[in-house]
Design a protein around this motif. Sequence first.
Motif, short mmCIF file in Angstrom:
data_model
loop_
_atom_site.label_atom_id
_atom_site.label_comp_id
_atom_site.label_asym_id
_atom_site.label_seq_id
_atom_site.Cartn_x
_atom_site.Cartn_y
_atom_site.Cartn_z
N VAL A 21 38.96 31.54 34.58
CA VAL A 21 38.24 32.54 34.09
C VAL A 21 38.65 34.01 33.37
CG1 VAL A 21 37.57 32.15 37.58
CG2 VAL A 21 38.45 33.99 36.18
N GLY A 22 37.32 34.50 32.56
CA GLY A 22 37.92 35.56 31.69
C GLY A 22 37.96 35.01 30.36
N PHE A 23 37.52 34.16 29.72
CA PHE A 23 38.53 33.80 28.77
C PHE A 23 38.08 34.79 27.78
CE2 PHE A 23 41.36 31.20 25.65
CZ PHE A 23 40.37 31.15 24.73
N PRO A 24 38.54 35.28 26.95
CA PRO A 24 37.87 35.84 26.09
C PRO A 24 36.26 35.07 25.20
CG PRO A 24 40.36 35.88 24.90
CD PRO A 24 40.01 34.41 26.53
N GLY A 25 35.72 36.33 25.25
CA GLY A 25 34.30 36.35 24.87
C GLY A 25 33.67 36.13 25.68
N GLN A 35 37.00 35.97 41.61
CA GLN A 35 36.12 35.24 43.98
C GLN A 35 35.46 34.96 43.64
OE1 GLN A 35 35.84 40.35 44.33
NE2 GLN A 35 37.58 40.76 44.85
N GLU A 36 34.15 35.37 42.73
CA GLU A 36 32.60 34.29 42.92
C GLU A 36 33.50 32.87 43.15
OE1 GLU A 36 29.06 34.52 40.41
OE2 GLU A 36 31.09 35.95 40.26
N MET A 37 34.23 32.93 42.08
CA MET A 37 34.91 31.22 41.55
C MET A 37 35.48 30.97 42.92
SD MET A 37 34.13 28.68 39.76
CE MET A 37 34.12 28.97 37.66
N HIS A 38 36.22 31.75 43.62
CA HIS A 38 37.57 30.94 45.01
C HIS A 38 36.18 31.45 45.97
CE1 HIS A 38 41.27 33.06 43.31
NE2 HIS A 38 41.73 31.62 43.88
N LEU A 39 35.22 31.40 46.11
CA LEU A 39 33.89 31.94 46.79
C LEU A 39 33.28 29.55 46.54
CD1 LEU A 39 32.10 34.47 47.13
CD2 LEU A 39 33.71 33.82 49.28
N LEU A 40 33.11 29.49 45.69
CA LEU A 40 32.32 28.77 45.27
C LEU A 40 33.76 27.56 45.79
CD1 LEU A 40 30.34 26.48 44.10
CD2 LEU A 40 31.11 27.63 41.67
N ALA A 41 34.40 27.68 45.51
CA ALA A 41 36.11 26.37 45.39
C ALA A 41 36.47 25.89 46.88
CB ALA A 41 37.38 26.81 45.27
N ALA A 42 36.15 27.36 47.60
CA ALA A 42 36.13 26.94 49.30
C ALA A 42 34.86 25.75 49.57
CB ALA A 42 36.09 28.83 50.12
N LYS A 43 33.86 26.84 49.12
CA LYS A 43 32.74 25.56 49.28
C LYS A 43 32.44 23.99 49.61
CE LYS A 43 28.42 25.89 48.01
NZ LYS A 43 26.84 26.82 46.71
N LEU A 44 32.80 24.30 48.14
CA LEU A 44 32.83 22.38 47.91
C LEU A 44 34.65 21.79 48.67
CD1 LEU A 44 32.23 23.39 43.83
CD2 LEU A 44 31.05 22.12 45.42
N LYS A 45 35.41 22.19 48.80
CA LYS A 45 36.47 22.26 49.46
C LYS A 45 36.24 21.56 51.06
CE LYS A 45 40.94 22.65 50.37
NZ LYS A 45 42.38 22.93 49.58
N ASN A 53 39.66 43.25 32.97
CA ASN A 53 40.11 43.07 33.81
C ASN A 53 39.49 43.19 35.56
OD1 ASN A 53 42.73 42.70 33.46
ND2 ASN A 53 43.75 44.16 33.89
N ASP A 54 38.45 44.20 35.76
CA ASP A 54 37.80 44.33 36.58
C ASP A 54 36.15 43.14 36.67
OD1 ASP A 54 37.55 47.90 36.78
OD2 ASP A 54 38.85 46.58 37.38
N VAL A 55 36.05 43.02 35.77
CA VAL A 55 34.53 41.52 35.45
C VAL A 55 35.89 39.95 35.75
CG1 VAL A 55 33.90 40.43 33.57
CG2 VAL A 55 33.27 43.11 33.52
N LYS A 56 36.62 39.79 35.06
CA LYS A 56 37.89 38.76 35.78
C LYS A 56 38.39 38.87 36.76
CE LYS A 56 41.05 39.49 31.89
NZ LYS A 56 42.36 39.18 31.27
N LYS A 57 38.60 39.54 37.73
CA LYS A 57 38.55 39.79 39.09
C LYS A 57 37.25 40.10 39.89
CE LYS A 57 41.31 42.70 42.33
NZ LYS A 57 40.28 44.07 43.04
N SER A 58 36.19 39.81 39.52
CA SER A 58 35.01 39.54 40.41
C SER A 58 34.73 38.20 39.84
CB SER A 58 33.63 40.81 40.04
OG SER A 58 32.63 40.46 39.01
N ARG A 59 34.99 37.86 38.43
CA ARG A 59 34.77 36.27 38.12
C ARG A 59 35.14 35.24 39.06
NH1 ARG A 59 32.65 36.71 31.94
NH2 ARG A 59 31.12 37.96 32.04
#
Length: 430
Positions: free
Chosen positions: A291-295, A346-356, A338-344
């Motif tokens: 998450v948070g790759f340049p650009g 968190q969003e991906m972790h929530l989705l990953a937990a749901k899919l798992k 870093n703030d944007v990376k952090k919130s993204r």
Amino acid sequence: MKIHLKALGCRLNEAELEQWSSAFSREGHRVIKDASEADVVVLNTCAVTTEATKKSRKLMNRLHRENPQSKLVVSGCYATLEEEEVATRLGVDLVVNNHHKDALPQKVMEAFSANTMPLIAMDSDESSLFQRGKQRAFIKIQDGCRYRCTYCIVTVARGEERSRALADIVDEVNILHQQGIQEIVLTGVHVGGYGSDNDSSLFLLVKALLDDTDMPRIRFASVEPWDLPESFFSLFENHRLMPHMHLPLQSGADSVLRRMSRRCKIADFSNLVRQARNAIPDFNVTTDIIVGFPGETEKEWQQSLETVEAIGFGHIHIFSYSSREGTKAAGLSNQINNDVKKSRSQEMHLLAAKLKTSFHQAQLNNTVEVLWESQKTAGEGQVRYSGYTPNFCKVETIVSNTVLLESQIKKAQLIDFSENRGILKVIYSL
Ligand code: SF4
């Protein structure tokens, strides 16, 4: 000599440790758990991120501080990318870079064993893995990679692709099986590229392991989602090949994948997963996402979330992009804060937990074969065993401490899934 082996980083580093361990044991040297007792300490370093490099340095200092008498040998990606720096660090006696690491045991014996007699010949009917508390063996099948993903330093540290001879791998696996190992994990830098340099292929290797060994369980470590031979998934008709693959997607947006110079578009990836799921029931696909790759724009980020949700994964390793000196991506503009990376993240972790959760709940009531690995005490007269299903879901059971399950493959019924711990509870049958 008494030798202590330590690896940081990837499974390939771990597989190399196992090769060195067998080579030292064959020559009568003893691989020991306690670094402070060792004559020689060997560290296989990692440099995949700036953080990993720092960790390698720190561990080198600690190993030297804890046993200044011992010889310190450093190998791996950090020792290859910063060879001179490592060679001049306090306490380092020998540096073996990645291009020579297959010969590391020989180099260590030439350098240090002149004045020490071999201790005891290691009786080889039991794998040294068990001494190290391991039940499965990582097998290095190839090294290096021809691709240049823009965020990746591994391809720089490990060089061009070179595959081990198929017959050597088959021999190693047969020896490990004789020594009691019941599961192997095929590992490398670009596993799908196996055989590109020696007239073979991953398909032929797996076929030979299924035909010419009796290893009960064969797994893949991480496999880049391209260069897989035609009819690859037909190999899974043999139930000794475990129905799970870790296929790094890295991003769910094609425009980001282009900036990463990944060889795989979303459509190709989805198609590959569809092929696997159509061919093999309960096939588990796990992946890596950066998450948070340049650009990475908000629009690309939403695309990434939608793609990940649409494909569905049994587990996702989520990495916040960290710039790595020596890679092309480190020089890209629009680095994400870093703030944007952090919130993204968190969003991906929530989705990953749901899919798992949905993948694991779909397994409930199935009866599968589990290789039981480690045990821990679980209260008066009881122990908790853990292990993995064929499709790589972690399971556990609590039994009386008179029951011995370690290193055994037993049928078990999957009865519940603990979302907090990401583990399936099972009832095993004797
Ligand atoms: S394919 Fe994998 S190892 Fe090769 S450059 Fe890309 S990320 Fe690195």
